[in-house]
Enzyme design. Structure first.
Site, PDB file in Angstrom:
ATOM      1  N   SER A 143       1.188  -1.143   0.125  1.00 49.10           N
ATOM      2  CA  SER A 143      -0.192   0.558  -0.259  1.00 49.10           C
ATOM      3  C   SER A 143       0.765   1.384   0.146  1.00 49.10           C
ATOM      4  O   SER A 143       2.193   1.493   0.399  1.00 49.10           O
ATOM      5  CB  SER A 143      -0.974  -0.483   1.216  1.00 49.10           C
ATOM      6  OG  SER A 143      -1.792   1.160   1.081  1.00 49.10           O
ATOM      7  N   TYR A 157      -2.308  -0.910  10.634  1.00 43.18           N
ATOM      8  CA  TYR A 157      -2.906  -1.054   9.139  1.00 43.18           C
ATOM      9  C   TYR A 157      -0.902  -0.472   8.488  1.00 43.18           C
ATOM     10  O   TYR A 157      -0.609  -1.610   7.320  1.00 43.18           O
ATOM     11  CB  TYR A 157      -3.020  -0.944   8.821  1.00 43.18           C
ATOM     12  CG  TYR A 157      -3.735  -1.264   6.809  1.00 43.18           C
ATOM     13  CD1 TYR A 157      -4.033  -2.646   6.419  1.00 43.18           C
ATOM     14  CD2 TYR A 157      -3.753  -0.014   6.143  1.00 43.18           C
ATOM     15  CE1 TYR A 157      -4.600  -2.811   5.079  1.00 43.18           C
ATOM     16  CE2 TYR A 157      -3.773  -0.285   4.525  1.00 43.18           C
ATOM     17  CZ  TYR A 157      -3.934  -1.499   4.680  1.00 43.18           C
ATOM     18  OH  TYR A 157      -4.336  -1.816   3.040  1.00 43.18           O
TER      19      TYR A 157
END
Length: 246
Positions: A143, A157
Site C-alpha cells: 500500500s 495497518y
C-alpha cells in the site's frame, strides 16, 4: 505484451471482491487460467461463472489465508489441477482503522494474521514449487501506507504494509534465479476494505474514499507486472488517484 499472460496459471488470494476479483477477470480476459481463493465460496463461484461466460478459464478454491493448511492446499490443488503455477498474487487483506489508544487488540491480531501471515503462508506454499520449476512470480499487495504511516487510526495497518514491502525485498534476494517479485502499492481503492472500520473513525475513512480509484486500475498494474518478459522484474508499482494527498 499480453501474450506473456496468455496460458499462465495465476493463483489469487482474496479474490471474492475488489482488487482480487477484478484482477482475476482481467487476467482471464488476456488468456490466463485463474485459480481464485477466498472464504466466500458463493462469491468465487459467481466470478468463475462470469469468467467462463466471457470465454476464459477459472476455478474456485475455498481459502482462509490465516490457515496455513488452507493456503498449502490451494497451491497444491492449483498445481494438481493445472500442472503448474506461474504467478501467486498475495492480495487478501483487512483494514480496520482505530486509534492505538482504543486498544483494539483483536483487530490488530486480525490484521497481522491476514496481512502478514497470510502472505507468508502463500510464500511458504508457492516458493518450493517455483524453485522446482526454476520460474514463477510473486505479486504482493502492499500500500502507499507502507511508505507513510496513516495516523491516527491506521498505524497497525501501515505496519503490516511496511512489512509486506520488507518481505518482498528480502524474497527478491532469496528466491533464486528465474523467480520474480513485484510489490504493488495502491492508494485509496474502491473496495470492501472501507467497510472494515466502525465507530468514531468511520466518517474519516469514508471521507478519504471519496478520492478512491476503481479496483480495475490496480488490476491493470498487476497485469503490467505479470506481462513483462521473463528477464524483466517489475519490483514496485505505486498506483493512486491523482488527487490523493498521501
Amino acid at each position: 505484451m499480453s501474450k506473456n499472460i496468455e496460458g499462465k496459471i495465476v493463483a489469487i488470494t482474496g479474490a471474492s471482491s475488489g482488487i482480487g476479483a477484478e484482477t482475476a477477470k482481467l487476467l482471464a480476459s488476456k488468456g490466463a487460467i485463474v485459480a481464485i481463493g477466498a472464504r466466500r465460496r458463493q462469491r468465487l463461484d459467481a466470478i468463475v461463472a462470469e469468467i467462463d461466460r466471457a470465454g476464459g478459464r477459472g476455478k474456485a478454491y475455498t481459502v482462509d489465508v490465516v490457515k496455513r493448511v488452507d493456503v498449502a492446499n490451494f497451491i497444491e490443488g492449483t498445481v494438481k489441477d493445472f500442472g503448474r503455477i506461474d504467478v501467486l498474487v498475495n492480495n487478501a487483506g483487512v483494514m480496520p482503522v482505530a486509534a492505538l489508544s482504543e486498544c483494539r487488540i483483536d483487530e490488530w491480531d486480525r490484521m497481522i494474521d491476514v496481512n502478514i501471515r497470510g502472505v507468508l503462508h502463500g510464500i511458504a506454499a508457492a516458493l518450493p514449487v517455483f524453485q522446482r520449476q526454476k520460474s514463477g512470480q510473486f505479486v504482493n499487495l502492499s500500500s502507499v501506507l507502507g511508505f507513510k504511516v496513516f495516523a491516527p487510526g491506521g498505524t497497525v495497518y501501515s505496519a503490516t504494509k511496511f512489512a509486506i514491502r520488507a518481505i518482498s525485498d528480502g524474497l527478491r534476494v532469496e528466491a533464486g534465479d528465474g523467480i520474480r517479485v513485484a510489490s504493488i502499492e495502491p492508494g485509496i481503492v474502491d473496495s470492501e476494505l472501507k467497510h472494515n472500520t466502525t465507530g468514531a473513525a468511520k466518517d474519516m475513512v469514508m471521507g478519504f474514499y471519496r478520492q478512491a480509484i476503481p479496483a480495475e486500475s490496480v488490476a491493470r498494474a498487476i497485469a503490467y507486472a505479470i506481462e513483462q518478459p521473463a528477464d524483466v522484474d517489475i519490483s514496485e508499482i505505486v498506483v493512486r488517484s491523482t488527487g490523493q494527498p498521501l
